[in-house]
Design a protein around this motif. Structure first.
Motif, short mmCIF file in Angstrom:
data_model
loop_
_atom_site.label_atom_id
_atom_site.label_comp_id
_atom_site.label_asym_id
_atom_site.label_seq_id
_atom_site.Cartn_x
_atom_site.Cartn_y
_atom_site.Cartn_z
N ALA A 168 0.83 -1.21 0.00
CA ALA A 168 0.00 0.00 0.00
C ALA A 168 0.87 1.26 0.00
CB ALA A 168 -0.94 -0.01 1.20
N ILE A 169 1.94 1.26 0.77
CA ILE A 169 2.86 2.41 0.79
C ILE A 169 3.47 2.61 -0.59
CG2 ILE A 169 5.10 3.22 1.64
CD1 ILE A 169 3.10 3.63 3.78
N MET A 170 3.97 1.54 -1.18
CA MET A 170 4.66 1.65 -2.47
C MET A 170 3.69 2.00 -3.60
SD MET A 170 7.64 1.44 -1.42
CE MET A 170 8.44 1.63 -2.98
N GLN A 171 2.49 1.51 -3.54
CA GLN A 171 1.50 1.87 -4.56
C GLN A 171 1.23 3.37 -4.51
OE1 GLN A 171 1.80 -1.17 -6.20
NE2 GLN A 171 -0.25 -0.69 -6.86
N ALA A 218 6.11 17.33 -5.86
CA ALA A 218 7.01 17.07 -4.74
C ALA A 218 6.53 17.65 -3.42
CB ALA A 218 8.40 17.55 -5.08
N PRO A 219 6.01 18.89 -3.37
CA PRO A 219 5.54 19.39 -2.07
C PRO A 219 4.40 18.55 -1.51
CG PRO A 219 5.82 21.21 -3.60
CD PRO A 219 5.99 19.94 -4.40
N GLN A 220 3.54 18.04 -2.37
CA GLN A 220 2.43 17.22 -1.91
C GLN A 220 2.91 15.83 -1.50
OE1 GLN A 220 -0.17 17.33 -5.24
NE2 GLN A 220 -1.13 19.22 -4.62
N ALA A 221 3.98 15.34 -2.15
CA ALA A 221 4.47 14.00 -1.86
C ALA A 221 4.89 13.90 -0.40
CB ALA A 221 5.63 13.66 -2.78
N VAL A 222 5.54 14.90 0.13
CA VAL A 222 5.98 14.87 1.52
C VAL A 222 4.78 14.96 2.45
CG1 VAL A 222 7.33 16.07 3.26
CG2 VAL A 222 8.21 15.84 0.94
N ASN A 262 1.86 13.92 2.06
CA ASN A 262 0.96 12.77 1.98
C ASN A 262 1.48 11.55 2.74
OD1 ASN A 262 -0.93 14.09 0.47
ND2 ASN A 262 -0.07 13.47 -1.49
N ASP A 263 2.64 11.64 3.38
CA ASP A 263 3.18 10.48 4.08
C ASP A 263 2.25 9.99 5.19
OD1 ASP A 263 5.36 10.30 2.46
OD2 ASP A 263 6.76 11.21 3.87
N VAL A 264 1.69 10.89 5.95
CA VAL A 264 0.79 10.50 7.04
C VAL A 264 -0.46 9.84 6.46
CG1 VAL A 264 -0.63 11.36 8.93
CG2 VAL A 264 1.68 12.25 8.61
N SER A 309 -1.68 5.94 6.85
CA SER A 309 -3.02 5.64 7.35
C SER A 309 -3.71 4.61 6.44
CB SER A 309 -3.84 6.92 7.42
OG SER A 309 -5.16 6.65 7.77
N VAL A 310 -3.58 4.81 5.14
CA VAL A 310 -4.16 3.85 4.19
C VAL A 310 -3.46 2.50 4.33
CG1 VAL A 310 -4.42 3.31 1.73
CG2 VAL A 310 -4.92 5.60 2.56
#
Length: 151
Positions: free
Chosen positions: A88-91, A105-109, A111-113, A117-118
């Motif tokens: 799920a993380i890698m997808q 890139a700004p959104q990529a960081v 979205n980690d939380v 969660s997913v």
């Protein structure tokens, strides 16, 4: 003669090994570097001083907590749960990468939380079939490694 293309089984072990090794490396490097900077004789003209050593030691301590969390997650999960979490993380990571370049890139960081969660929901078997299909579409070459819920 043609060979049938085998379906790749995603085990997720590479994800966990990478996270654990990176955390260990950061603990060693930041801990040793921080101790050296903190206790080394000051260099003339060095503006950082021992404060940089303290910061590096704090980073090492933070990675120690990360390592403890990783080991607890790894040891407390079944092989399937670890594989599904990593999948799920890698997808989700793949949606931000295209041709080796980071997109958004700004959104990529940020979205980690949300990604974690997913992944937690996936590990606990709480993703619906539609959510799994949505994640699967992000990287079709990596099939879902868990037991699929009913449609």
């Amino acid at each position: 003669m043609t060979e049938a293309k085998q379906t790749r089984v995603y085990k997720g072990s590479g994800y966990w090994i990478t996270q654990i090794v990176f955390s260990l490396l950061m603990i060693v490097l930041c801990g040793a570097g921080g101790a050296y900077v903190l206790f080394a004789p000051p260099n003339p003209g060095d503006e950082a001083g021992p404060g940089a050593g303290v910061v590096m030691l704090l980073v090492a301590i933070a990675f120690l907590f990360v390592l403890i969390w990783l080991i607890k997650q790894f040891a407390g999960s079944t092989k399937e749960q670890r594989a599904v979490y990593a999948w799920a993380i890698m997808q989700q990571h793949s949606r931000n990468v295209h041709d080796g370049r980071m997109l958004n890139a700004p959104q990529a960081v940020g979205n980690d939380v949300a990604a974690m969660s997913v992944a937690k929901k996936a590990r606990n078997g709480q993703l619906s079939r539609a959510e799994i299909d949505r994640l699967q579409a992000l990287r079709p070459e990596a099939p879902y490694p868990g037991k699929m819920p009913p449609a």
